[in-house]
Design a protein around this motif. Sequence first.
Motif: not given
Length: 604
Positions: A469-480
């Motif tokens: 159960p893997l969901n991808l979250k494309l997000t802001d570089f700084n958030e990562i």
Amino acid sequence: MKKVLVGLLVLVALSIFAVQVNYGIFADITTTNIWNLLGSGSSAQNFAVQLWKYPSLLGMNKDGTLIPSAATEIPKLVKEGNMYTVTVKLRKDMRWSNGAPFTADDVVFTYMTVKEMEIPGGNWSGAYEPEKVEKIDTWTVKFYFKEKETMTIYYDTLMTAIVCSNYWKPIVEKAKKQKDPVKWLLSQEVIDPGITALNLGKIEKGAFVQVTKQVPDYKYWAYGEKNIYYKGGGFSIVNPKTGFKWSTGDTKQPVTLQVENGPFVDTIVYKVFGNKQVAIQALIAGDIDYIYNPVGLTAGEAEQLKGQKDIKIVSNPQLGFRYLAFNMRKFPMNVKEFRQAIAALIDRDFICNQVLQGRAIPLATPVPPANSFWYNSAVKTIGEGLSMGERYQLAVSLLKKAGFKWDTEPVIDPKDTKNPVKTPGKGLKGPDGKPVPTLTLLSPGMDYDPMRAQTAMYIEQWAKNIGIPLNLKLTDFNEIVTKAFDDVDFDMYILGWGIGRVPTYFKSFWHSEEMAPEGFNTPGYSNPEFDALIEEFEYADTFEQARKAIFEAQRILAEDLPYIILFTNPLIEAYRTSIKFPFDQMLDGIQGYYGFPEGVKKVQ
């Protein structure tokens, strides 16, 4: 009158036959002062136009082998009482461009000036390591250290740039009498001697910087010196003019490459361009021969140059990699077989060659293959060479091995190359029988890095196909970065690192003493065997011992998988075929050698 005419004819002949190449850079140089150049004045342009003219005691060849530069050999680190010492014998044939011999005075003066005046800048850090630097005789210098940090000593301290003492000594003495000695010293814009035949000439701000030959070939100590590479890793330095010789490895094998020292041009003009597109047009038009750019060309820019007459495009691996990291503090990322199952699903060759259309190079370890001295070619990725169906099959078997079960176990047909998953997995449960929670994979978005975003999309789908159960979250570089390095609150993420040629970064990324948020070990990886190998690497008595430790460390990382190493970007560069470089296939590209000022040739 006859003598005047002869003199004029000579000048005309020299101007006609003077050999010039033109390079493109994207900013003016901001300083000609070496103390500032390696401090706050460090920049790609400053380095490209000047840094190569300064010697160091040791260096590395294109294969990453440690070699002597101003030293006669690789010196030994010795325990003396409560100190560690390195005694360096210097070459006696080297001369500065002002004619002065290179001696122990130059070495001692450089290191002592940095320490005594507290010259700022990370690029001078190696000069701060020794407790004392002592002249034994004209051609011998001795370093004293408190700690036996072998890799730091050899790959930092002994690779520090050295200046010409008979030029700089009076300037430094004058600086010491000023109200702010360091500020005054760093503000002096002078063109000092180098150890090369080329040096700075005319500088026209906003337009160009000129480098010219200032020592005739017959007077230049290094003219004609050869670097010889042999099959199997042997290497020799041979100077037929002065008689200096040094070699390492098996030099009885066939020669694979011979690089002769020039310079073979009289002038290099570095033309300043406001942007890359203008430089590309200048390259196409033949106004410049090579574009110096540390990040290389984009795929679109390379496509623009493809097929252009008399232009060659080259691609090389960079010093860096993209990776997927697991938070090993949390279930199921703390289960080795789970991490291995994710790794088995990731077909790097497919990602790099099909999805990313050749814009990436698959990696198996954190050491690029082109960094051959430290690269363990025996390390393979889990699932390497398998079809997608076989990868699914392997991932399922690894999860079963660790005790995972499904409400609906995935059914795989490895012979079906188009749709091997006949029944997708559902309801994945851990060895304790509890459902595996929904996991989040963080990745930069398409606007920031489409290569990482596209890779992450495939990983999400492959995992879901077998019930993870893997969901991808494309997000802001700084958030990562915040979640991974500051909050340490994540399941998995994809980011990238720029790395050095010597793998001292193994400690920063994976040693148990470097745990995030204080350090860079975001996975929380802790393996006493790995830690011991890194300490063995850092304090090794020999380079073979250090290499052996890093080879084994690569093997352990490939099995334990705190990171899954994904790929590296190729560094794409272009130059006109009217010039010839000694070689153009190497780690970090032509730009890593600043365009070979003393090796480039003009093709007539």
